[in-house]
Scaffold this motif. Sequence first.
Motif, PDB file in Angstrom:
ATOM      1  N   ARG D 206       0.868  -1.157   0.000  1.00 53.68           N
ATOM      2  CA  ARG D 206       0.000   0.000   0.000  1.00 53.68           C
ATOM      3  C   ARG D 206       0.908   1.211   0.000  1.00 53.68           C
ATOM      4  O   ARG D 206       1.976   1.188   0.621  1.00 53.68           O
ATOM      5  CB  ARG D 206      -0.846  -0.008   1.282  1.00 53.68           C
ATOM      6  CG  ARG D 206      -1.883   1.039   1.403  1.00 53.68           C
ATOM      7  CD  ARG D 206      -2.955   0.550   2.373  1.00 53.68           C
ATOM      8  NE  ARG D 206      -2.465   0.396   3.735  1.00 53.68           N
ATOM      9  CZ  ARG D 206      -2.609   1.328   4.682  1.00 53.68           C
ATOM     10  NH1 ARG D 206      -3.237   2.447   4.424  1.00 53.68           N
ATOM     11  NH2 ARG D 206      -2.154   1.129   5.887  1.00 53.68           N
ATOM     12  N   VAL D 207       0.509   2.233  -0.713  1.00 57.23           N
ATOM     13  CA  VAL D 207       1.298   3.462  -0.721  1.00 57.23           C
ATOM     14  C   VAL D 207       0.391   4.615  -0.333  1.00 57.23           C
ATOM     15  O   VAL D 207      -0.742   4.721  -0.808  1.00 57.23           O
ATOM     16  CB  VAL D 207       1.895   3.707  -2.125  1.00 57.23           C
ATOM     17  CG1 VAL D 207       2.415   5.120  -2.232  1.00 57.23           C
ATOM     18  CG2 VAL D 207       3.010   2.730  -2.406  1.00 57.23           C
ATOM     19  N   VAL D 208       0.879   5.449   0.573  1.00 60.69           N
ATOM     20  CA  VAL D 208       0.126   6.664   0.881  1.00 60.69           C
ATOM     21  C   VAL D 208       0.978   7.858   0.485  1.00 60.69           C
ATOM     22  O   VAL D 208       2.194   7.835   0.605  1.00 60.69           O
ATOM     23  CB  VAL D 208      -0.259   6.751   2.371  1.00 60.69           C
ATOM     24  CG1 VAL D 208      -1.276   5.700   2.723  1.00 60.69           C
ATOM     25  CG2 VAL D 208       0.964   6.625   3.253  1.00 60.69           C
ATOM     26  N   LEU D 209       0.298   8.861  -0.009  1.00 59.02           N
ATOM     27  CA  LEU D 209       0.994  10.064  -0.445  1.00 59.02           C
ATOM     28  C   LEU D 209       0.815  11.146   0.607  1.00 59.02           C
ATOM     29  O   LEU D 209      -0.301  11.405   1.059  1.00 59.02           O
ATOM     30  CB  LEU D 209       0.418  10.538  -1.774  1.00 59.02           C
ATOM     31  CG  LEU D 209       0.909  11.899  -2.277  1.00 59.02           C
ATOM     32  CD1 LEU D 209       2.360  11.823  -2.687  1.00 59.02           C
ATOM     33  CD2 LEU D 209       0.069  12.360  -3.462  1.00 59.02           C
ATOM     34  N   LEU D 210       1.931  11.722   0.988  1.00 56.75           N
ATOM     35  CA  LEU D 210       1.881  12.825   1.934  1.00 56.75           C
ATOM     36  C   LEU D 210       2.129  14.095   1.154  1.00 56.75           C
ATOM     37  O   LEU D 210       3.118  14.215   0.425  1.00 56.75           O
ATOM     38  CB  LEU D 210       2.969  12.620   2.991  1.00 56.75           C
ATOM     39  CG  LEU D 210       2.776  13.257   4.350  1.00 56.75           C
ATOM     40  CD1 LEU D 210       1.467  12.834   4.970  1.00 56.75           C
ATOM     41  CD2 LEU D 210       3.921  12.881   5.267  1.00 56.75           C
ATOM     42  N   GLU D 211       1.197  15.028   1.286  1.00 57.93           N
ATOM     43  CA  GLU D 211       1.286  16.228   0.465  1.00 57.93           C
ATOM     44  C   GLU D 211       1.006  17.425   1.363  1.00 57.93           C
ATOM     45  O   GLU D 211      -0.081  17.531   1.935  1.00 57.93           O
ATOM     46  CB  GLU D 211       0.229  16.147  -0.643  1.00 57.93           C
ATOM     47  CG  GLU D 211       0.568  16.909  -1.880  1.00 57.93           C
ATOM     48  CD  GLU D 211      -0.452  16.611  -2.976  1.00 57.93           C
ATOM     49  OE1 GLU D 211      -0.072  16.671  -4.131  1.00 57.93           O
ATOM     50  OE2 GLU D 211      -1.611  16.315  -2.647  1.00 57.93           O
ATOM     51  N   GLY D 212       1.993  18.289   1.493  1.00 64.77           N
ATOM     52  CA  GLY D 212       1.795  19.478   2.338  1.00 64.77           C
ATOM     53  C   GLY D 212       1.347  19.124   3.741  1.00 64.77           C
ATOM     54  O   GLY D 212       0.554  19.826   4.344  1.00 64.77           O
ATOM     55  N   GLY D 213       1.864  18.014   4.256  1.00 62.98           N
ATOM     56  CA  GLY D 213       1.574  17.680   5.641  1.00 62.98           C
ATOM     57  C   GLY D 213       0.270  16.930   5.864  1.00 62.98           C
ATOM     58  O   GLY D 213      -0.097  16.654   6.990  1.00 62.98           O
ATOM     59  N   ARG D 214      -0.455  16.612   4.776  1.00 64.68           N
ATOM     60  CA  ARG D 214      -1.649  15.787   4.989  1.00 64.68           C
ATOM     61  C   ARG D 214      -1.665  14.660   3.983  1.00 64.68           C
ATOM     62  O   ARG D 214      -0.966  14.701   2.975  1.00 64.68           O
ATOM     63  CB  ARG D 214      -2.919  16.618   4.904  1.00 64.68           C
ATOM     64  CG  ARG D 214      -3.038  17.411   3.623  1.00 64.68           C
ATOM     65  CD  ARG D 214      -4.348  18.134   3.542  1.00 64.68           C
ATOM     66  NE  ARG D 214      -4.546  19.036   4.673  1.00 64.68           N
ATOM     67  CZ  ARG D 214      -5.430  18.821   5.621  1.00 64.68           C
ATOM     68  NH1 ARG D 214      -6.201  17.752   5.593  1.00 64.68           N
ATOM     69  NH2 ARG D 214      -5.561  19.679   6.589  1.00 64.68           N
ATOM     70  N   LEU D 215      -2.453  13.645   4.282  1.00 64.10           N
ATOM     71  CA  LEU D 215      -2.503  12.501   3.382  1.00 64.10           C
ATOM     72  C   LEU D 215      -3.219  12.911   2.110  1.00 64.10           C
ATOM     73  O   LEU D 215      -4.322  13.453   2.148  1.00 64.10           O
ATOM     74  CB  LEU D 215      -3.221  11.329   4.043  1.00 64.10           C
ATOM     75  CG  LEU D 215      -2.424  10.645   5.163  1.00 64.10           C
ATOM     76  CD1 LEU D 215      -3.175   9.427   5.661  1.00 64.10           C
ATOM     77  CD2 LEU D 215      -1.039  10.247   4.698  1.00 64.10           C
TER      78      LEU D 215
END
Lengths: 242, 97, 230, 256
Positions: D206-215
């Motif tokens: 599973r991959v989660v993307l962190l963008e600007g401090g949020r998922l």
Amino acid sequence: MRLPRQAWLLAKNDLRQELRDLELLATAGFFTLVVLVMFGLSFASLGRKVQPLAIPGMLWLAVAFVGTLTLTRIFDREREADTLRALLTAPVERVAIYVSKAFVTLLVLLGCCLILVPGLVFMFPAAQVMAEQPLRTAALVVLGCTSYAAVGTVFAAGLATSSGKNVLLSVILYPLTSPALMWSLVATRALLERHPDLPTYLAQLAALDVLLVVLGGWLFESVLVGTARSATASGRARGRRR
Amino acid sequence: MSTMLMLGAPEAAAEAPAGDGGGDEYEAVEGIDRETIECQRSCEAVAARKTASDYEHIVWAYGVLWSLFAIYGLMLWRRGQRLQGDVASLQAKLGRS
Amino acid sequence: MGRLIPVVLLAIAAVVFPLSVETIFLDVGIERQLGTVQKIFYFHVPLAWIMMLYGVVCGIAAAVQLRRQSRGAEAIAIAAGEMVIVAGLGVLITGPIWGHASWGKAWTWDARQISTGLLWLVFVAYVLVRRYGAAGSERLAAALAIFGAVDVPIIYYAVKIWKTTHPSNEVVVSLPPEMWAALWPALGALLATATALVAIRARQELCEMELDDAWVRAEDPSVGTKGETT
Amino acid sequence: MSEAVTPLELDGIGKRFGRLSVLRGVDLRVEAGEVVGLIGANGSGKTTLLNIAVGLLAPTEGERRLGGRRAPQVELADRMRIAFVTHTTQLYPRLTARENLRLFAELRAAAGDAAALPDPLLERLGLAHAADRMVGTFSRGMMQRLALARALQGRPQLLLLDEPFTALDRPGRERLAEVLVEERAAGLAVLLSSHDYDAVVAVTDRVVLLEGGRLGGEARRGEGPEAAGYRDRVAALGLLRPSAGVDGRAEEAARA
């Protein structure tokens, strides 16, 4: 048993690394020698009467200088490869880290005092008392250096985990350790003047050491890693938002 | 409390070596030989100088003390102004969006 | 409610202040040995007490801050730390003025002077660390304040060890009652002012923290307002 | 430990430094036997999130649960079961590889937990030949493998890896991937952050993307025919291709 065992393992690890290149002892020892020579140059002509007033200052100022140097180096060593974090995330009592680092600092300081005290005895006739009463001198030096290491380790470690700003160490350390150093000064003067109250002063210094070590151990973990705000506090914070 | 103090005060003043409010004592001095008077006057002059210098010191100390508080209060006031400015700009920002 | 406290305290100070001036300068007699200048005593000593009091307050608040992660405690610690600096500066200036008038020498390197100076330096270091330290240094500063607070009794005790020119602590205890009577209003006025300033400063700090929150929320798209910088 | 316990749960984690908000409302669970990839641009808060998970940083808000228990502080008992490897490797350069491992094994033993023997681990990570060399003479890749060996010697339940692939050459990556697959089969939960697209696709579930401090989205390796699309779904998260939002799934995931 966990705490002393881990503290001993960590101290042994530091000492093993130190024995491989002797970096700490060599630099701190050399620095002590330089300071000693400087003191000799500046104060060699002091009269016999004023020497007992000046020698305690020389001794403890040199300890304070060398102490800052040593503390910076000891924690730089953990910082180079970020090993302090490895210790903090490993199943190690944080107090064990404190005890081991304070212990190693103390050893280095005592090593420097092995140069410092004979040097002062050699240079100043009034310091001869220290040679005549080696046990009392040893007790004084150990107790004084312990108080310095106890305070210094907390702040050197705290600064080692945050990025940069090592300048702050001397800003913090000199005022904060000076009460302990002043106590050492008084005891040293009592020693030089063969004052009968010396054992009392030493006992007080020992009590101060215990206090500072306990306080340092208690604060060490909170300084290095913060705790999350308690549930009620963060709940209140959330309640306030909406 | 303060009335007791008022009663206690003259006593204390009489004990003191050089009170500057001793107008009625002055009358009593007359009739004594010149030397004593001069001696006394010079003593009084010394005391007066000392008192004046003391008062100067006190005024300085008192002035420094309260001006410290005043300066700190002023710093707090300016900080408050800055905070209010910050609140205003935040409100403006929220208002715009 | 919180807003009212400093106002009330300042009002008290405004009432007590003239009373204290009256008692110090008009009511109380002149001390026999030291002369008129002894009147500095009536605000020098309370100021020293205030300094130590807020040193201890700062240390305790810092300990609570570390244990509970309490913002209120942090704000109080900051405010108290700054008050130690202000009051300490007062002590360190009025002391030498007194010394100059009575001993003819402003700074005698006596134990109490040195240790007051040291305590002051500790809290200057506290403010410096808070201001210039990296992220997370608020915990370091808190530890510094705790050590500083522990230094307060050590410093107090130091007077007994060093036999010096400074009047020993017994002077204060064996004061004639009228001098006590003059000391109380002075202490009251100074303490009320100092506490009011501390309360104001602590409120400002809390306010600043909440403003930080508000800015973060304003820039956070999830709350519904679109920020410019995101 | 029973199967049902979730090794790491982060619930509404936020982290701020003054007005700088690094993380906001991050919810993340890592189950036993699951490898989760954390991707995101520089400064998106990956390292901060890992530091919070391991207890080096305290979150400003939100809750951290380890093994199903609330953990406002990561206690010593928790640290027994968590291992953390960062790209700074955190090894003593003045000690040999074996001494490095032995120090931490002894510390662990003092805390009442036996550690795996160093030699098989060194063997497994291809470092047996360098066991008695000073770590200071190692290449970055070797250090990285040694750090992993140290992490595994306590048989952790949760492994956190910060950029584990950066210094590794191709064989090194393959070996790391192998080890991760083996350990996952044994029930290890892994959370790793990386910039390396291929490596992430290869090892994660599973991959989660962190963008600007949020998922900012999530891609999950599916079962059967679904599995083949994992590559594209990871790509659609937009780390390597600038077209975030073209793929409807990523948008959907971001909303969820």
